[in-house]
Design a protein around this motif. Structure first.
Motif, PDB file in Angstrom:
ATOM      1  N   PRO A  25       0.832  -1.202   0.000  1.00  0.00           N
ATOM      2  CA  PRO A  25       0.000   0.000   0.000  1.00  0.00           C
ATOM      3  C   PRO A  25       0.868   1.255   0.000  1.00  0.00           C
ATOM      4  CG  PRO A  25       0.105  -0.901   2.204  1.00  0.00           C
ATOM      5  CD  PRO A  25       0.859  -1.858   1.299  1.00  0.00           C
ATOM      6  N   ARG A  26       0.225   2.404  -0.044  1.00  0.00           N
ATOM      7  CA  ARG A  26       0.993   3.656  -0.144  1.00  0.00           C
ATOM      8  C   ARG A  26       1.852   3.926   1.076  1.00  0.00           C
ATOM      9  NH1 ARG A  26      -4.079   7.602   0.289  1.00  0.00           N
ATOM     10  NH2 ARG A  26      -4.555   7.167   2.452  1.00  0.00           N
ATOM     11  N   ASP A  27       1.509   3.336   2.223  1.00  0.00           N
ATOM     12  CA  ASP A  27       2.315   3.604   3.413  1.00  0.00           C
ATOM     13  C   ASP A  27       3.465   2.623   3.604  1.00  0.00           C
ATOM     14  OD1 ASP A  27       0.788   1.431   4.141  1.00  0.00           O
ATOM     15  OD2 ASP A  27       0.202   2.227   6.092  1.00  0.00           O
ATOM     16  N   THR A 164      -4.764   8.874  -4.319  1.00  0.00           N
ATOM     17  CA  THR A 164      -3.466   8.581  -3.707  1.00  0.00           C
ATOM     18  C   THR A 164      -3.357   7.138  -3.227  1.00  0.00           C
ATOM     19  OG1 THR A 164      -4.158   9.250  -1.489  1.00  0.00           O
ATOM     20  CG2 THR A 164      -3.258  10.983  -2.935  1.00  0.00           C
ATOM     21  N   CYS A 165      -4.439   6.381  -3.352  1.00  0.00           N
ATOM     22  CA  CYS A 165      -4.464   4.997  -2.871  1.00  0.00           C
ATOM     23  C   CYS A 165      -4.139   4.051  -4.025  1.00  0.00           C
ATOM     24  CB  CYS A 165      -5.845   4.671  -2.287  1.00  0.00           C
ATOM     25  SG  CYS A 165      -5.934   3.031  -1.538  1.00  0.00           S
ATOM     26  N   VAL A 166      -3.458   2.969  -3.708  1.00  0.00           N
ATOM     27  CA  VAL A 166      -3.081   1.984  -4.730  1.00  0.00           C
ATOM     28  C   VAL A 166      -3.794   0.650  -4.543  1.00  0.00           C
ATOM     29  CG1 VAL A 166      -0.808   3.029  -5.089  1.00  0.00           C
ATOM     30  CG2 VAL A 166      -1.076   1.190  -3.412  1.00  0.00           C
ATOM     31  N   SER A 182     -11.548   0.999   1.868  1.00  0.00           N
ATOM     32  CA  SER A 182     -12.285   0.837   3.119  1.00  0.00           C
ATOM     33  C   SER A 182     -12.893   2.182   3.498  1.00  0.00           C
ATOM     34  CB  SER A 182     -11.391   0.321   4.255  1.00  0.00           C
ATOM     35  OG  SER A 182     -10.597   1.349   4.779  1.00  0.00           O
ATOM     36  N   MET A 183     -14.048   2.147   4.112  1.00  0.00           N
ATOM     37  CA  MET A 183     -14.681   3.384   4.570  1.00  0.00           C
ATOM     38  C   MET A 183     -13.884   3.989   5.714  1.00  0.00           C
ATOM     39  SD  MET A 183     -17.046   4.551   2.770  1.00  0.00           S
ATOM     40  CE  MET A 183     -17.502   5.894   3.851  1.00  0.00           C
ATOM     41  N   GLU A 184     -13.223   3.153   6.510  1.00  0.00           N
ATOM     42  CA  GLU A 184     -12.463   3.651   7.653  1.00  0.00           C
ATOM     43  C   GLU A 184     -11.241   4.457   7.211  1.00  0.00           C
ATOM     44  OE1 GLU A 184     -13.343   0.339   7.292  1.00  0.00           O
ATOM     45  OE2 GLU A 184     -15.098   0.590   8.565  1.00  0.00           O
ATOM     46  N   ALA A 185     -10.676   4.151   6.087  1.00  0.00           N
ATOM     47  CA  ALA A 185      -9.470   4.849   5.629  1.00  0.00           C
ATOM     48  C   ALA A 185      -9.837   5.861   4.547  1.00  0.00           C
ATOM     49  CB  ALA A 185      -8.449   3.833   5.113  1.00  0.00           C
ATOM     50  N   CYS A 186      -9.826   5.459   3.333  1.00  0.00           N
ATOM     51  CA  CYS A 186     -10.032   6.391   2.218  1.00  0.00           C
ATOM     52  C   CYS A 186     -11.440   6.975   2.183  1.00  0.00           C
ATOM     53  CB  CYS A 186      -9.702   5.702   0.901  1.00  0.00           C
ATOM     54  SG  CYS A 186      -7.936   5.327   0.743  1.00  0.00           S
TER      55      CYS A 186
END
Length: 199
Positions: A25-27, A164-166, A182-186
Motif C-alpha cells: 500500500p501507499r504507506d 493517492t491509494c493503490v 475501506s470506509m475507515e481509511a479512504c
C-alpha cells in the motif's frame, strides 16, 4: 502462527490474489522478508499454519528465501499490471499473459488434500506446501491469481477512488457500488475533505 514485526496486512480485496496486490500500500511494503511472506500466506488462508511455520523456519533468512521474496515482489507487479489493464479498460498485453503463464507453469510446490469440514460434515480442500524448496510458498499465491482471473466476474474489479491509494478490490457489495478500499481509511478521508470543502 508466525509473528510479524511489520504493519498489519490488509485484507480488503475480497480475494487472496487481490489481497496479495495490497501488500504494497501507499504507506509501505508489507512483505519485508520471507518470514512475512510466509505469515501473509497463512493469514490469507492460502496455507496451513504448520506449513507456513515450517517454511519460515527452514528457509527464513537464506539466500534462496531472499530470491523467492524478490520473485514474489516481481509476480505481484506483473499481476498488478494485468489487474490495472482490466480495471482501466485496456487490453491485457500478450506479453503480460505470456509472463503470467510462464510463472503458472513453474508452480508445482503445493498440492491439495481433503479433510472433514467440521461445519458441514462434508469435505473441504486444503492446500498443502510440498516444502521441498523455498519457492513452494509462491504456489498457492499463483493458484489464487489464476483462479481469480479465470473465475471472477472481472467487471467487478475496482481500484479505490482515492487518487493517492493503490489498493484494489473485488466489489461484492449488494449494488456493486463500493468506491473505497475501506470506509475507515479512504472513504472517511473523502468525507472529511468533502465536508471541509463545503464549509
Amino acid at each position: 502462527m508466525i509473528s510479524t514485526v511489520t504493519a498489519p496486512f490488509l485484507f480488503l480485496g475480497n480475494h487472496p490474489a487481490l489481497d496479495f496486490l495490497n501488500t504494497a500500500p501507499r504507506d509501505g511494503e508489507r512483505l519485508m522478508d520471507y518470514r512475512t511472506l510466509a505469515a501473509w500466506t497463512e493469514e490469507a488462508g492460502l496455507v496451513l499454519p504448520e506449513d507456513a511455520a515450517v517454511a519460515a523456519s527452514r528457509w527464513g533468512s537464506t539466500a534462496e528465501a531472499a530470491a523467492v521474496l524478490t520473485r514474489a515482489h516481481a509476480l505481484r507487479e506483473l499481476f498488478r499490471d494485468v489487474v490495472h489493464c482490466i480495471i482501466f479498460g485496456s487490453t491485457v498485453a500478450a506479453e503480460l499473459l505470456v509472463q503470467l503463464n510462464a510463472a503458472l507453469r513453474e508452480e508445482s510446490g503445493a498440492y491439495m488434500e481433503l479433510s472433514r469440514n467440521p461445519k458441514t460434515g462434508g469435505f473441504q480442500r486444503i492446500t498443502r506446501l510440498a516444502l521441498a524448496n523455498a519457492s513452494d510458498l509462491l504456489a498457492p499465491i499463483l493458484r489464487a491469481m489464476g483462479a481469480f482471473l479465470a473465475e471472477a466476474n472481472l467487471d467487478l474489479l475496482r481500484a479505490c477512488e482515492d487518487p493517492t491509494c493503490v489498493l484494489v478490490f473485488y466489489d461484492v457489495s449488494k449494488n456493486h457500488a463500493r468506491r473505497w478500499c475501506s470506509m475507515e481509511a479512504c472513504g472517511n478521508r473523502h468525507k472529511v475533505n468533502a465536508y471541509r470543502a463545503r464549509k
